[in-house]
Design a protein around this motif. Sequence first.
Motif, PDB file in Angstrom:
ATOM      1  N   ASN A 132       0.829  -1.217   0.000  1.00 17.12           N
ATOM      2  CA  ASN A 132       0.000   0.000   0.000  1.00 17.12           C
ATOM      3  C   ASN A 132       0.863   1.267   0.000  1.00 17.12           C
ATOM      4  O   ASN A 132       0.348   2.345  -0.260  1.00 17.12           O
ATOM      5  N   LEU A 133       2.147   1.130   0.321  1.00 21.58           N
ATOM      6  CA  LEU A 133       3.150   2.186   0.144  1.00 21.58           C
ATOM      7  C   LEU A 133       3.035   3.342   1.141  1.00 21.58           C
ATOM      8  O   LEU A 133       3.719   4.353   0.984  1.00 21.58           O
ATOM      9  N   ILE A 134       2.200   3.209   2.173  1.00 20.71           N
ATOM     10  CA  ILE A 134       2.140   4.270   3.189  1.00 20.71           C
ATOM     11  C   ILE A 134       3.350   4.138   4.117  1.00 20.71           C
ATOM     12  O   ILE A 134       3.550   3.099   4.744  1.00 20.71           O
ATOM     13  N   VAL A 135       4.150   5.195   4.193  1.00 17.88           N
ATOM     14  CA  VAL A 135       5.361   5.151   5.014  1.00 17.88           C
ATOM     15  C   VAL A 135       5.154   5.782   6.387  1.00 17.88           C
ATOM     16  O   VAL A 135       5.901   5.503   7.317  1.00 17.88           O
ATOM     17  N   PHE A 136       4.135   6.654   6.497  1.00 16.09           N
ATOM     18  CA  PHE A 136       3.905   7.290   7.788  1.00 16.09           C
ATOM     19  C   PHE A 136       2.460   7.747   7.881  1.00 16.09           C
ATOM     20  O   PHE A 136       1.913   8.303   6.922  1.00 16.09           O
ATOM     21  N   ARG A 137       1.846   7.514   9.046  1.00 16.84           N
ATOM     22  CA  ARG A 137       0.487   8.004   9.305  1.00 16.84           C
ATOM     23  C   ARG A 137       0.529   9.027  10.432  1.00 16.84           C
ATOM     24  O   ARG A 137       1.012   8.739  11.526  1.00 16.84           O
ATOM     25  N   GLY A 138       0.048  10.200  10.151  1.00 17.84           N
ATOM     26  CA  GLY A 138      -0.131  11.197  11.189  1.00 17.84           C
ATOM     27  C   GLY A 138      -1.529  11.096  11.758  1.00 17.84           C
ATOM     28  O   GLY A 138      -2.204  10.066  11.636  1.00 17.84           O
ATOM     29  N   ARG A 139      -1.993  12.162  12.398  1.00 15.29           N
ATOM     30  CA  ARG A 139      -3.344  12.144  12.968  1.00 15.29           C
ATOM     31  C   ARG A 139      -4.398  12.486  11.921  1.00 15.29           C
ATOM     32  O   ARG A 139      -5.507  11.975  11.963  1.00 15.29           O
ATOM     33  N   ARG A 140      -4.045  13.367  10.996  1.00 14.29           N
ATOM     34  CA  ARG A 140      -5.020  13.844  10.011  1.00 14.29           C
ATOM     35  C   ARG A 140      -4.599  13.615   8.567  1.00 14.29           C
ATOM     36  O   ARG A 140      -5.370  13.880   7.647  1.00 14.29           O
ATOM     37  N   ALA A 141      -3.370  13.154   8.387  1.00 17.95           N
ATOM     38  CA  ALA A 141      -2.847  12.963   7.035  1.00 17.95           C
ATOM     39  C   ALA A 141      -1.776  11.880   7.061  1.00 17.95           C
ATOM     40  O   ALA A 141      -1.250  11.551   8.124  1.00 17.95           O
ATOM     41  N   PHE A 142      -1.489  11.354   5.897  1.00 12.91           N
ATOM     42  CA  PHE A 142      -0.469  10.307   5.803  1.00 12.91           C
ATOM     43  C   PHE A 142       0.493  10.610   4.657  1.00 12.91           C
ATOM     44  O   PHE A 142       0.235  11.485   3.821  1.00 12.91           O
ATOM     45  N   VAL A 143       1.613   9.864   4.667  1.00 16.97           N
ATOM     46  CA  VAL A 143       2.644  10.030   3.644  1.00 16.97           C
ATOM     47  C   VAL A 143       2.793   8.707   2.912  1.00 16.97           C
ATOM     48  O   VAL A 143       2.885   7.641   3.538  1.00 16.97           O
ATOM     49  N   ILE A 144       2.794   8.779   1.592  1.00 11.72           N
ATOM     50  CA  ILE A 144       2.803   7.567   0.775  1.00 11.72           C
ATOM     51  C   ILE A 144       3.780   7.741  -0.378  1.00 11.72           C
ATOM     52  O   ILE A 144       3.947   8.858  -0.887  1.00 11.72           O
ATOM     53  N   LEU A 145       4.432   6.660  -0.779  1.00 10.88           N
ATOM     54  CA  LEU A 145       5.268   6.713  -1.979  1.00 10.88           C
ATOM     55  C   LEU A 145       4.377   6.810  -3.203  1.00 10.88           C
ATOM     56  O   LEU A 145       3.354   6.135  -3.283  1.00 10.88           O
ATOM     57  N   ASN A 146       4.781   7.636  -4.149  1.00  9.21           N
ATOM     58  CA  ASN A 146       4.116   7.629  -5.443  1.00  9.21           C
ATOM     59  C   ASN A 146       4.457   6.307  -6.132  1.00  9.21           C
ATOM     60  O   ASN A 146       5.627   5.951  -6.250  1.00  9.21           O
ATOM     61  N   ARG A 147       3.436   5.582  -6.553  1.00 10.63           N
ATOM     62  CA  ARG A 147       3.664   4.271  -7.172  1.00 10.63           C
ATOM     63  C   ARG A 147       4.420   4.398  -8.493  1.00 10.63           C
ATOM     64  O   ARG A 147       5.049   3.445  -8.954  1.00 10.63           O
ATOM     65  N   TYR A 148       4.351   5.568  -9.108  1.00 11.72           N
ATOM     66  CA  TYR A 148       5.054   5.811 -10.373  1.00 11.72           C
ATOM     67  C   TYR A 148       5.976   7.015 -10.200  1.00 11.72           C
ATOM     68  O   TYR A 148       5.698   8.103 -10.707  1.00 11.72           O
TER      69      TYR A 148
END
Length: 165
Positions: free
Chosen positions: A36-52
């Motif tokens: 799913n590529l999510i590297v970090f979850r905050g309280r209101r937002a998350f950080v994800i790798l762009n698949r491309y």
Amino acid sequence: MKYLWSPWRMTYIENHIREEGCVFCKVQQQPDSPENLIVFRGRRAFVILNRYPYTSGHLLVVPFAHKPNLEKLDAATRAEMMELTTQAMSVLRGIYHPQAFNMGANIGEAAGAGIAEHVHIHIVPRWTGDTNFMSSLAETRVLPEALKETYQRVKDAWGEGTSNK
Ligand SMILES: [Zn+2]
């Protein structure tokens, strides 16, 4: 005038994803992993790798809320997105030592957003000369192994490097 590659020209790629529904809502429901590529979850937002990715370490900061633009988010979410964007650049500096970044967002389809219904911020590490490099690779799919490696490096670095949690 020299052509400068822009990370915001991603219509084709994001349109390709759109067929599956809102990918940013879908990945939130999955456990975090190289899939799913999510590297970090905050309280209101998350950080994800762009698949491309356009360069190694191309990250997206995404609110959990399914909203099409920043005005529809609450102030706390916007503030956290900017904080996560800043942390993302710090983490990427530590791993990849980029010389520069592109950071920004396509708001609305006319601006080139493919996933226009769920606002997100791009963070792209840049190096002098990477335009030529990337244009030669622009049509090449990134190997899954490379993305997995990026995922692990960013996730590990985020765990070590952030001090405000
Ligand atoms: Zn969504």
